[in-house]
Design a protein around this motif. Structure first.
Motif, PDB file in Angstrom:
ATOM      1  N   GLY A  28      -9.957  -1.167  -6.817  1.00 40.09           N
ATOM      2  CA  GLY A  28     -10.523  -1.456  -5.506  1.00 40.09           C
ATOM      3  C   GLY A  28      -9.547  -2.145  -4.572  1.00 40.09           C
ATOM      4  N   GLY A  71      -6.417  -3.620   2.936  1.00 41.14           N
ATOM      5  CA  GLY A  71      -6.755  -3.461   4.344  1.00 41.14           C
ATOM      6  C   GLY A  71      -7.545  -4.639   4.879  1.00 41.14           C
ATOM      7  N   ILE A  72      -8.509  -5.090   4.091  1.00 42.87           N
ATOM      8  CA  ILE A  72      -9.339  -6.228   4.511  1.00 42.87           C
ATOM      9  C   ILE A  72      -8.489  -7.489   4.653  1.00 42.87           C
ATOM     10  CG2 ILE A  72     -11.213  -7.762   3.783  1.00 42.87           C
ATOM     11  CD1 ILE A  72     -12.508  -5.294   2.454  1.00 42.87           C
ATOM     12  N   VAL A  83      -9.293   2.779   7.902  1.00 47.13           N
ATOM     13  CA  VAL A  83      -8.845   3.979   7.180  1.00 47.13           C
ATOM     14  C   VAL A  83      -7.469   3.701   6.592  1.00 47.13           C
ATOM     15  CG1 VAL A  83      -8.259   6.421   7.315  1.00 47.13           C
ATOM     16  CG2 VAL A  83     -10.112   5.508   8.727  1.00 47.13           C
ATOM     17  N   GLN A  84      -7.394   3.676   5.264  1.00 48.08           N
ATOM     18  CA  GLN A  84      -6.094   3.452   4.629  1.00 48.08           C
ATOM     19  C   GLN A  84      -5.414   4.798   4.358  1.00 48.08           C
ATOM     20  OE1 GLN A  84      -8.827   1.600   2.548  1.00 48.08           O
ATOM     21  NE2 GLN A  84      -8.679   0.305   4.353  1.00 48.08           N
ATOM     22  N   ASN A  85      -4.315   5.027   5.040  1.00 45.78           N
ATOM     23  CA  ASN A  85      -3.479   6.192   4.765  1.00 45.78           C
ATOM     24  C   ASN A  85      -2.033   5.848   5.097  1.00 45.78           C
ATOM     25  OD1 ASN A  85      -3.129   6.538   7.607  1.00 45.78           O
ATOM     26  ND2 ASN A  85      -4.989   7.783   7.707  1.00 45.78           N
ATOM     27  N   TRP A 119       0.844  -1.206   0.000  1.00 47.82           N
ATOM     28  CA  TRP A 119       0.000   0.000   0.000  1.00 47.82           C
ATOM     29  C   TRP A 119       0.877   1.252   0.000  1.00 47.82           C
ATOM     30  CZ3 TRP A 119      -1.313   4.590   2.049  1.00 47.82           C
ATOM     31  CH2 TRP A 119      -2.586   5.086   1.755  1.00 47.82           C
ATOM     32  N   THR A 160      -7.413  -1.216   8.172  1.00 44.87           N
ATOM     33  CA  THR A 160      -8.582  -1.633   7.406  1.00 44.87           C
ATOM     34  C   THR A 160      -9.645  -0.540   7.386  1.00 44.87           C
ATOM     35  OG1 THR A 160      -8.195  -3.936   8.029  1.00 44.87           O
ATOM     36  CG2 THR A 160     -10.387  -3.397   7.199  1.00 44.87           C
ATOM     37  N   GLU A 209      -6.900  -0.989  -2.912  1.00 41.94           N
ATOM     38  CA  GLU A 209      -6.445  -0.318  -1.693  1.00 41.94           C
ATOM     39  C   GLU A 209      -7.303  -0.750  -0.501  1.00 41.94           C
ATOM     40  OE1 GLU A 209      -5.927   3.883  -2.060  1.00 41.94           O
ATOM     41  OE2 GLU A 209      -5.028   3.725  -4.052  1.00 41.94           O
ATOM     42  N   ARG A 210      -8.585  -0.827  -0.720  1.00 44.59           N
ATOM     43  CA  ARG A 210      -9.495  -1.300   0.325  1.00 44.59           C
ATOM     44  C   ARG A 210      -9.278  -2.793   0.595  1.00 44.59           C
ATOM     45  NH1 ARG A 210     -12.223  -0.415   4.902  1.00 44.59           N
ATOM     46  NH2 ARG A 210     -14.231  -1.496   4.992  1.00 44.59           N
ATOM     47  N   ALA A 211      -9.094  -3.549  -0.483  1.00 48.00           N
ATOM     48  CA  ALA A 211      -8.898  -4.995  -0.348  1.00 48.00           C
ATOM     49  C   ALA A 211      -7.643  -5.310   0.454  1.00 48.00           C
ATOM     50  CB  ALA A 211      -8.813  -5.649  -1.723  1.00 48.00           C
ATOM     51  N   PRO A 242      -2.885  -3.740  -3.780  1.00 50.70           N
ATOM     52  CA  PRO A 242      -3.309  -2.339  -3.774  1.00 50.70           C
ATOM     53  C   PRO A 242      -3.304  -1.670  -5.146  1.00 50.70           C
ATOM     54  CG  PRO A 242      -1.727  -2.758  -2.026  1.00 50.70           C
ATOM     55  CD  PRO A 242      -1.700  -3.945  -2.926  1.00 50.70           C
TER      56      PRO A 242
END
Length: 309
Positions: free
Chosen positions: A219, A225-226, A273-275, A200, A271, A221-223, A215
């Motif tokens: 989609g 985190g999950i 908040v991705q930053n 990420w 997960t 970036e969210r995946a 990442p």
């Protein structure tokens, strides 16, 4: 005076050149990553030996396993030269700048890989030697090219990534059981939150290089985190296996659970908040997790008297 000043300047220049050369080879062989390999292999070897008196042999096994990992790191960079050229993080690597030639890199990698295999075979057993060879092959010939083909590369790469602890155990114990299985499973699952955080953080670099990391996908970036959180949850029961199987006591169980919950908490933060801040925090915690867990193992062994003198 001028001659003395000139001699001092020459000595300083020579010293700087030597340091630069050492640093280049360390970067080529990914020695920072190899430090975790060495630690894991040493832990596995000590547990495989079952006694502190075998520490010198455990250190030797860890050395050969680290040589194999260094060989893989060098060959990985040889194969990924064009990809590395497109990434800001890797554009200054010694193969790209010409500080180390491709020929020399391949030669040294070959020597290290062969030395590791022969060292393990001659001083320990064929099982550990073949495991090291298989791990090296998987990392260089399968994982490395797969990074440009499929996001499943993380899953495949986690296999050689988890092998050092099992190889260390097999080298001293002569077989695979108990702690070897547990440690392999723990390190395998541990890698996913670790890798997702790295992927990420450097997702734009990977995208430019054409490497298919989670990442980078639509989609993804969210995946990422999950997946990080999911695998951190998987790690929790896996890390308790030594206590369930009777290889470790209550002290280990409590310590492993606490470390696992910490890892899961930071994975959950990432997960939600991705930053950059949360990704880097997860990455740092991932680096802390394994040394803490290894320390807990030996504290538990000391309490229970599991390792002999």
């Amino acid at each position: 005076m001028r001659r003395d000043a000139s001699s001092a300047k020459t000595a300083l220049s020579l010293g700087a050149a030597v340091l630069q050369c050492c640093g280049d080879w360390a970067e080529l062989m990914k020695l920072r990553l190899a430090s975790l390999v060495t630690l894991g292999a040493l832990v596995g070897a000590i547990l495989g030996a079952g006694a502190w008196s075998e520490l010198p042999r455990a250190l030797e096994a860890a050395f050969w396993i680290s040589c194999s990992a260094a060989s893989g790191g060098a060959l990985n960079q040889v194969l990924e030269r064009e990809s590395d050229r497109r990434m800001k993080r890797t554009a200054g690597r010694p193969l790209l700048t010409g500080r180390i030639s491709v020929r020399n890199a391949i030669l040294v990698a070959g020597v290290l890989g062969a030395a590791a295999s022969f060292g393990l075979a001659l001083h320990f057993n064929l099982l550990s030697a073949f495991m090291a060879l298989g791990s090296l092959f998987c990392y260089v010939a399968i994982y490395t090219p797969l990074k440009r083909v499929s996001s499943l590369n993380t899953l495949v790469g986690a296999l050689p990534g988890a092998m050092p602890v099992a190889i260390g155990y097999a080298a001293l114990a002569g077989g695979i059981n108990g702690w070897a299985v547990s440690l392999f499973a723990i390190v395998f699952a541990w890698q996913f939150p670790h890798f997702m955080a790295i992927a990420w953080i450097y997702r734009e670099d990977y995208r430019r290089a054409g490497m298919i990391m989670v990442p980078v996908l639509e989609g993804g970036e969210r995946a990422a985190g999950i997946q990080a959180f999911a695998y951190s949850l998987v790690l929790l029961p896996i890390s308790l296996l030594p206590s369930v199987w009777g290889d470790a006591g209550a002290a280990y169980g409590v310590g492993a659970l606490a470390a696992g919950l910490m890892y899961s908490a930071y994975s959950l933060r990432f997960t939600l908040v991705q930053n950059q801040c949360r990704a880097r925090a997860l990455f740092v915690v991932s680096l802390i997790y394994l040394p803490v867990l290894f320390a807990v193992i030996f504290i538990d062994q000391w309490i229970s008297g599991g390792l002999g003198a």
